[in-house]
Design an enzyme around this catalytic site. Structure first.
Site, PDB file in Angstrom:
ATOM      1  CB  CYS A  62      -0.937   0.004   1.420  1.00 52.50           C
ATOM      2  SG  CYS A  62      -1.901   1.248   1.358  1.00 52.50           S
ATOM      3  CG  HIS A  63       1.230   5.976  -1.550  1.00 53.20           C
ATOM      4  ND1 HIS A  63       0.995   6.259  -2.969  1.00 53.20           N
ATOM      5  CD2 HIS A  63       1.865   6.815  -1.014  1.00 53.20           C
ATOM      6  CE1 HIS A  63       1.848   7.324  -3.077  1.00 53.20           C
ATOM      7  NE2 HIS A  63       2.251   7.644  -1.674  1.00 53.20           N
ATOM      8  CB  THR A  64      -0.132   3.575   4.229  1.00 48.05           C
ATOM      9  OG1 THR A  64      -1.258   4.148   3.736  1.00 48.05           O
ATOM     10  CG2 THR A  64       0.101   4.022   5.724  1.00 48.05           C
ATOM     11  CG  HIS A  79      -1.213  -1.879   6.239  1.00 48.87           C
ATOM     12  ND1 HIS A  79      -0.109  -1.252   5.460  1.00 48.87           N
ATOM     13  CD2 HIS A  79      -2.342  -1.213   5.611  1.00 48.87           C
ATOM     14  CE1 HIS A  79      -0.329  -0.384   4.507  1.00 48.87           C
ATOM     15  NE2 HIS A  79      -1.658  -0.314   4.671  1.00 48.87           N
ATOM     16  CD  GLU A  80      -3.639  -3.858   0.258  1.00 46.61           C
ATOM     17  OE1 GLU A  80      -4.291  -2.649   0.405  1.00 46.61           O
ATOM     18  OE2 GLU A  80      -2.793  -4.115  -0.717  1.00 46.61           O
ATOM     19  CB  CYS A 107     -11.578  -5.037  21.394  1.00 49.57           C
ATOM     20  SG  CYS A 107     -12.292  -3.580  22.153  1.00 49.57           S
ATOM     21  CB  CYS A 142     -12.404  -0.314  23.610  1.00 48.70           C
ATOM     22  SG  CYS A 142     -12.571   0.082  21.847  1.00 48.70           S
ATOM     23  CB  CYS A 197     -15.558  -1.467  20.124  1.00 50.41           C
ATOM     24  SG  CYS A 197     -14.214  -1.917  19.140  1.00 50.41           S
ATOM     25  CB  CYS A 232     -10.837  -0.961  17.958  1.00 48.44           C
ATOM     26  SG  CYS A 232     -10.279  -1.935  19.367  1.00 48.44           S
ATOM     27  NE  ARG A 266      -3.627   4.353  16.100  1.00 44.46           N
ATOM     28  CZ  ARG A 266      -2.246   4.533  15.862  1.00 44.46           C
ATOM     29  NH1 ARG A 266      -1.540   4.134  16.719  1.00 44.46           N
ATOM     30  NH2 ARG A 266      -1.983   5.355  14.934  1.00 44.46           N
ATOM     31  CB  CYS A 314      -5.306  -1.730   3.364  1.00 49.29           C
ATOM     32  SG  CYS A 314      -5.155   0.136   3.442  1.00 49.29           S
ATOM     33  NE  ARG A 338      -2.657  -1.958  -2.523  1.00 50.04           N
ATOM     34  CZ  ARG A 338      -2.962  -0.756  -2.215  1.00 50.04           C
ATOM     35  NH1 ARG A 338      -2.440   0.093  -2.981  1.00 50.04           N
ATOM     36  NH2 ARG A 338      -3.449  -0.332  -0.979  1.00 50.04           N
TER      37      ARG A 338
HETATM   38  P1  NAD Z   1      -1.420   5.402  -5.176  1.00 50.55           P
HETATM   39  O1  NAD Z   1      -0.086   6.216  -5.183  1.00 50.55           O
HETATM   40  O2  NAD Z   1      -1.688   4.002  -5.755  1.00 50.55           O
HETATM   41  O3  NAD Z   1      -2.345   6.471  -5.899  1.00 50.55           O
HETATM   42  C1  NAD Z   1      -2.296   8.094  -5.555  1.00 50.55           C
HETATM   43  C2  NAD Z   1      -2.850   8.756  -7.137  1.00 50.55           C
HETATM   44  O4  NAD Z   1      -2.971  10.155  -6.770  1.00 50.55           O
HETATM   45  C3  NAD Z   1      -2.035   8.597  -8.042  1.00 50.55           C
HETATM   46  O5  NAD Z   1      -2.734   8.079  -9.401  1.00 50.55           O
HETATM   47  C4  NAD Z   1      -1.500   9.623  -8.638  1.00 50.55           C
HETATM   48  O6  NAD Z   1      -1.184  10.055  -9.866  1.00 50.55           O
HETATM   49  C5  NAD Z   1      -2.698  10.906  -8.046  1.00 50.55           C
HETATM   50  N1  NAD Z   1      -2.243  12.087  -7.695  1.00 50.55           N
HETATM   51  C6  NAD Z   1      -1.180  12.502  -7.251  1.00 50.55           C
HETATM   52  N2  NAD Z   1      -1.140  13.711  -6.988  1.00 50.55           N
HETATM   53  C7  NAD Z   1      -2.292  14.156  -7.551  1.00 50.55           C
HETATM   54  C8  NAD Z   1      -2.698  15.550  -7.789  1.00 50.55           C
HETATM   55  N3  NAD Z   1      -2.160  16.722  -7.456  1.00 50.55           N
HETATM   56  N4  NAD Z   1      -4.087  15.487  -8.270  1.00 50.55           N
HETATM   57  C9  NAD Z   1      -4.634  14.473  -8.536  1.00 50.55           C
HETATM   58  N5  NAD Z   1      -4.114  13.196  -8.283  1.00 50.55           N
HETATM   59  C10 NAD Z   1      -3.019  12.900  -8.023  1.00 50.55           C
HETATM   60  O7  NAD Z   1      -1.938   5.568  -3.878  1.00 50.55           O
HETATM   61  P2  NAD Z   1      -2.928   4.673  -2.949  1.00 50.55           P
HETATM   62  O8  NAD Z   1      -2.491   3.374  -2.613  1.00 50.55           O
HETATM   63  O9  NAD Z   1      -4.344   4.974  -3.699  1.00 50.55           O
HETATM   64  O10 NAD Z   1      -3.028   5.765  -1.769  1.00 50.55           O
HETATM   65  C11 NAD Z   1      -3.695   6.984  -1.662  1.00 50.55           C
HETATM   66  C12 NAD Z   1      -3.684   7.670  -0.390  1.00 50.55           C
HETATM   67  O11 NAD Z   1      -4.489   6.927   0.524  1.00 50.55           O
HETATM   68  C13 NAD Z   1      -2.420   7.728   0.202  1.00 50.55           C
HETATM   69  O12 NAD Z   1      -2.178   8.638   0.815  1.00 50.55           O
HETATM   70  C14 NAD Z   1      -2.232   6.365   1.316  1.00 50.55           C
HETATM   71  O13 NAD Z   1      -1.292   6.488   2.325  1.00 50.55           O
HETATM   72  C15 NAD Z   1      -3.741   6.671   1.678  1.00 50.55           C
HETATM   73  N6  NAD Z   1      -4.487   5.544   2.384  1.00 50.55           N
HETATM   74  C16 NAD Z   1      -5.232   5.850   3.606  1.00 50.55           C
HETATM   75  C17 NAD Z   1      -6.142   4.833   4.090  1.00 50.55           C
HETATM   76  C18 NAD Z   1      -6.831   5.174   5.208  1.00 50.55           C
HETATM   77  O14 NAD Z   1      -7.382   4.393   5.950  1.00 50.55           O
HETATM   78  N7  NAD Z   1      -7.239   6.482   5.339  1.00 50.55           N
HETATM   79  C19 NAD Z   1      -5.743   3.752   3.924  1.00 50.55           C
HETATM   80  C20 NAD Z   1      -4.938   3.378   2.638  1.00 50.55           C
HETATM   81  C21 NAD Z   1      -4.315   4.338   1.944  1.00 50.55           C
HETATM   82  N1  AHE Z   2       0.913   7.390  11.500  1.00 56.34           N
HETATM   83  C1  AHE Z   2       0.535   8.372  10.527  1.00 56.34           C
HETATM   84  C2  AHE Z   2      -1.033   8.237  10.159  1.00 56.34           C
HETATM   85  C3  AHE Z   2      -1.226   7.040   9.272  1.00 56.34           C
HETATM   86  C4  AHE Z   2      -2.720   6.840   9.275  1.00 56.34           C
HETATM   87  O1  AHE Z   2      -3.556   7.716   9.360  1.00 56.34           O
HETATM   88  N2  AHE Z   2      -2.968   5.617   9.019  1.00 56.34           N
HETATM   89  C5  AHE Z   2      -4.419   5.055   8.562  1.00 56.34           C
HETATM   90  C6  AHE Z   2      -4.293   3.820   8.051  1.00 56.34           C
HETATM   91  S1  AHE Z   2      -3.727   4.254   6.302  1.00 56.34           S
HETATM   92  C7  AHE Z   2      -3.655   2.590   5.869  1.00 56.34           C
HETATM   93  O2  AHE Z   2      -3.147   2.632   4.624  1.00 56.34           O
HETATM   94  C8  AHE Z   2      -5.079   4.811   9.979  1.00 56.34           C
HETATM   95  O3  AHE Z   2      -5.679   3.748  10.331  1.00 56.34           O
HETATM   96  N3  AHE Z   2      -5.207   5.800  10.887  1.00 56.34           N
HETATM   97  C9  AHE Z   2      -5.827   5.543  12.198  1.00 56.34           C
HETATM   98  C10 AHE Z   2      -5.056   5.400  13.221  1.00 56.34           C
HETATM   99  O4  AHE Z   2      -5.267   5.107  14.294  1.00 56.34           O
HETATM  100  O5  AHE Z   2      -3.551   5.169  13.117  1.00 56.34           O
HETATM  101  C11 AHE Z   2       0.657   9.706  11.567  1.00 56.34           C
HETATM  102  O6  AHE Z   2       0.432  10.619  10.554  1.00 56.34           O
HETATM  103  O7  AHE Z   2       0.951   9.627  12.439  1.00 56.34           O
HETATM  104 ZN    ZN Z   3      -2.920   0.778   3.408  1.00 54.10          ZN
END
Ligand code: NAD
Ligand code: AHE
Ligand code: ZN
Length: 375
Positions: free
Chosen positions: A40-42, A62-63, A92, A95, A98, A106, A110, A169, A370
């Protein structure tokens, strides 16, 4: 025992493939043989050093999806042989979070999860007698990993590991952001910023929810075809637009008697705070909601004129798509097995653990949706 793992020894460096030591599960923990893991990008965000919670050395990932090999004392909800998906957001069911029924976040473990250790404060991973950190409580870039019982979802045994790992994820995050967090209604207008591994799943979630207008925004022109494959109705490439992006989006979302414009729902899937602002300001006055999914680097902050919120736009965020993992993940696996959602085409590359760094290179070049490591 020994386990083969890709270890993040220091930030900004490729992962190192090596055998590390893994202690067995303690009370309330399970040992899982990871069969497949997405990248994942994360994972890249943390490896780059941009994550304020990033710890090194660590085993990222994580995936995943795999099989329970052993359980520690007191484990009751899973047993040896069960197929599971590790959960970085555990459930859980006890908590305050939850029990609130207001969040999926949860809080049972954490704090220790963020410190890279198991709930008892120790790590199961080590190298030459020195501690290696766990990551997001999952560490799926190891062939074997130990997790708390509350951080695994038991799933059906006929589901292929190399596909359903993505539900750990990306799939759940994207679809869940639409169904659980935004609660998109049929007929809605929507804009998805960033059509990567998350954004495409937001698009398929919007199609499931019955959205009428699904606008995809990406600076990579190749993403147009990808978005269309999963239900996108319009594509905007800001690099080719030659004008103000927000004004353009507001204009094309004007419908019938409503000439104010702006989308009912927008989603940031980039992690770029300037894009997050565009996403909020592209929402409809009075009711538009913008959902932040992207994760931004340490020190980054979002900004907008308060007037944007005074006039009824709503800024929300979502982690793991608001999903309660042990409850919701098995259902999403069923949706995949029943053909209700797509996963296979989004898994553009597979590789052995030894080649995991190639998966990160493909992500950097924008060539993969992916990559999945198959053990
Ligand atoms: P990815 O790299 O596969 O996709 C990102 C896309 O954004 C790409 O297609 C890229 O071309 C586009 N992009 C970049 N800059 C841009 C801009 N200025 N305008 C428009 N498009 C733009 O990444 P991903 O795996 O899809 O993850 C995306 C984001 O989500 C990451 O920041 C990741 O860490 C986050 N994420 C969050 C959670 C969550 O639970 N909140 C879960 C998973 C991933
Ligand atoms: N550690 C980072 C934050 C990262 C983050 O927000 N992670 C998401 C999942 S991304 C999955 O690809 C998440 O679950 N957030 C809730 C949590 O409890 O972390 C930071 O900025 O400190
Ligand atoms: Zn992820």
């Amino acid at each position: 025992m020994k386990t083969r793992a890709a270890v993040a020894l220091e930030k900004g460096k490729p992962l190192t493939i090596m055998d590390v030591e893994l202690d067995g599960p303690k009370a309330g923990e399970v040992l899982v043989e990871v069969k497949a893991t997405g990248i994942c990008h994360t994972d890249d965000f943390t490896l780059s050093g941009a994550d304020p919670e990033g710890l090194f050395p660590a085993i990222l990932g994580h995936e995943g999806a795999g099989i329970v090999i052993d359980v520690g004392p007191g484990v009751a909800s899973v047993r040896k042989g069960d197929h599971v998906i590790p959960l970085y957001t555990p459930e859980c069911r006890q908590c305050p979070s939850c029990l609130s029924r207001k969040t999926n976040l949860c809080t049972a473990i954490r704090a220790t999860q963020g410190q890279g250790v198991m709930p008892d404060g120790t790590s199961r991973f080590s190298l030459d007698g020195k501690k290696l950190h766990h990551y997001m409580g999952t560490s799926t870039f190891s062939n074997f990993t130990v997790l708390p019982e509350i951080a695994v979802a038991k799933v059906r045994e006929d589901a292929p590991f190399d596909k359903v790992c993505y539900i750990g994820c990306g799939v759940t995050t994207g679809i869940g952001a639409v169904l659980n967090t935004a609660k998109v209604e049929p007929g809605s207008t929507s804009v998805v910023f960033g059509l990567g591994g998350i954004g495409l799943n937001v698009i398929q979630g919007l199609r499931l929810a019955g959205a009428d207008m699904i606008i995809g925004v990406d600076i990579n022109a190749a993403k147009k075809q990808w978005g269309e494959r999963f239900g996108m109705t319009h594509f905007v490439n800001p690099k080719e637009l030659g004008g103000d992006l927000v004004a353009h989006l507001v204009n094309i979302t004007k419908r019938g008697a409503d000439q104010i414009g702006g989308a009912d729902y927008t989603f940031d899937c980039t992690g770029n705070v300037s894009v997050m602002r565009q996403a909020l300001e592209a929402c409809h006055r009075g009711w538009g909601q913008s959902i932040i999914i992207g994760v931004a680097p340490a020190g980054a902050e979002i900004a907008t004129r308060p007037f944007q919120l005074v006039t009824g736009r709503v800024w929300k965020g979502t982690a793991f798509g608001g999903a309660r993992g042990r409850t919701d993940v098995p259902k999403i696996v069923d949706w995949y097995m029943d053909g209700k959602i797509d996963i296979d085409p989004m898994i553009t590359h597979t590789m052995a653990l030894a080649d995991i760094n190639k998966g990160f290179e493909l992500m950097h070049k924008g060539e993969s949706i992916r990559s999945v490591v198959i053990y």
